[in-house]
Design an enzyme around this catalytic site. Sequence first.
Site, PDB file in Angstrom:
ATOM      1  NE  ARG A  71      -3.916   2.729   2.379  1.00  0.00           N
ATOM      2  CZ  ARG A  71      -4.137   3.275   3.581  1.00  0.00           C
ATOM      3  NH1 ARG A  71      -4.116   2.193   4.139  1.00  0.00           N
ATOM      4  NH2 ARG A  71      -4.980   4.030   3.095  1.00  0.00           N
ATOM      5  CG  HIS A  72      -1.452   5.164  -0.772  1.00  0.00           C
ATOM      6  ND1 HIS A  72      -1.083   5.596   0.139  1.00  0.00           N
ATOM      7  CD2 HIS A  72      -2.065   4.745  -1.307  1.00  0.00           C
ATOM      8  CE1 HIS A  72      -2.301   5.161   0.397  1.00  0.00           C
ATOM      9  NE2 HIS A  72      -3.108   4.361  -0.530  1.00  0.00           N
ATOM     10  CG  HIS A 101      -4.665   2.839  -4.312  1.00  0.00           C
ATOM     11  ND1 HIS A 101      -4.976   3.575  -3.637  1.00  0.00           N
ATOM     12  CD2 HIS A 101      -4.898   1.812  -5.165  1.00  0.00           C
ATOM     13  CE1 HIS A 101      -4.473   3.914  -4.862  1.00  0.00           C
ATOM     14  NE2 HIS A 101      -4.736   3.283  -6.177  1.00  0.00           N
TER      15      HIS A 101
END
Length: 623
Positions: A365-366, A550
């Site tokens: 995930r970012h 995400h």
Amino acid sequence: MAVAEAQLYAKVSTKHRGRSTSALLEPLLAKGFPAHIAQKALVATGQKTIEDAVKWLHSHCNDPSLDDPIPQEYALYLCPTGRLHSRLQDFWQESKRQCGKNRAHEVFPHVTLCDFFTCEDQKVELLYDILKQVGDSFSQSFPPSISLTLHASPSYLGFFIDDIQANVLKEFAVAFSSEASALADCHVKPSLKQFHLTLAHRFYPHHQKTLEQLAKCINPGEPCQWVAALYSRDMRFVHYQRLRALFQYKPQNIDELLINAGDLIYVDPRQQSDVSEGWVIGTSHRTGCRGFLPENYTEKAHESDTWVKHREYVFNTALRPFTKAGKEPNVKLNGEAHNLSMSRSATNVLSLQNAALRRAVLVMRHGERVDQVFGKSWLQQCLTADGKYYRADLNFPSSLPRQKDSMKQFECDPPLSCCGIFQSRLIGEALLDQEVTVSYVYSSPALCCVQTAQHILQGLKLNQKVKIRVEPGLFEWTKWEASRAIPNFMTVAELVEASYDIDTTYRGNFPLSSLVPSESYEDYVSRSSAVIKQIISDCPSKGIILMVGHGSSLASLTRALTGLPSRDSRDFAQMVRKIPSLGMCFCEEQKEENKWKMANPPVKTLTHGANAAFNWRNTVMED
């Protein structure tokens, strides 16, 4: 009070209450504790010492259920000790590492003699006496060794006990249950089914072969002394999840729960739907108090971690004649004999599988976005009257990349915060320390994902060697877009102009035009499955394929890759809420089996606390 709980209170309250003569009870009564509370403390600590009971009472001084008459539930298990127990524990750990957690990991290795039953606190000592008396009566007839045969099916793996020996164990269980029912007024049901020691249960079918390979490394003929052990659990929390606190948390508000590192927390999944993101509501096993706590301060615990061991009876068969076979013992797996070598171990199996490793996928995930810290209106806080950007807080980026369209586009495609940039670079440096080889990097078109990939590569010192492939198919489930529209992402040319290391020759498998606003969950799962399979096909070289996406990406991509069915959409949403910034999943390709398996990521994830905005005028100078 719930109806079921009220019925339980009524049932318990109407039972006859005897008077305990425990040597431990009198000192507690002398200290001024009421009899029923003192007995509750003794039972909750296994009636070991007065000090344990007093410590429990002090910890539970604010427990709202301290006066509740609900008794504990008890179970009688036959447990292995010695070298066999060690081998079983090795299997537990290795099977969890390679195949993930299954139902068997919730409880230690055991054979169920009598399943859970209730017993009033003041009669628990009678169970101890009964266990010893029945144990003594069976001490000579107890088998000098127990023959174990390995059995496997698509959802179960375990050792079955030889029928002749199992009959002796059943007689022991029946004798204990009869005495407990008669003397302690307990309704005890002995186990009369096939006696077994479970190794794995409710696992995914494609893990069966790996689990069987690991199980064959267990020599059931290892030296072992068996003990009949009495355990208890709190019947109120039977269907709850257990969490273990990793760090201390001191409440900031009155409805929050104080936890210390190592505390165990009961959490009811049905009560979490209205809880704020990143928080859970639970009850402390140590104090009995209930409140909110940050979920990232915890990890999942096992069901039996909250159980209390009371007494055990050791079947000492060491002095009895026992003929040892001169050859290596065999294990039967569904009728087929397999010779075991003592030199084989779970580690050998693992090393063979690692030798066959061709590729791996790291889905991440970012990092932290500015809107996650400053809200959806973050951009309004950073614009001057003439529309120019300025840094309103040190956690805002020092500047924003140039876009041909209005700066307003960043509202729907926000950048990383400065902490997010630091997080990403830290993960890259950790990967470098572990000598991880990243061969390919794919990113969602979202700016925060591209920036995360860029700073990970900088931490890896690969930003001049590996280019980022922007793949629109990695964008999150579009139903979750607050604007109900696909954001106007920065173009490849704009990203290159902003000095991001972008692969300008790459053409995405899913063009931006194919992203549909408010897509169905089925369409999102289908898109994720198609994109990861195409990426795998396009990356034949050894090494790690890094995919920055995400929170939703971790499940939708890895489950498709490993052949697991997709989650229910409601469960999926609950799961995504629990994934922190830079949360990651790791999949390894198994060449011999031509499949992908989940494994531990090469580095740990990053945990840190919140840091609220500070105004010295309103704090230090306030009267």
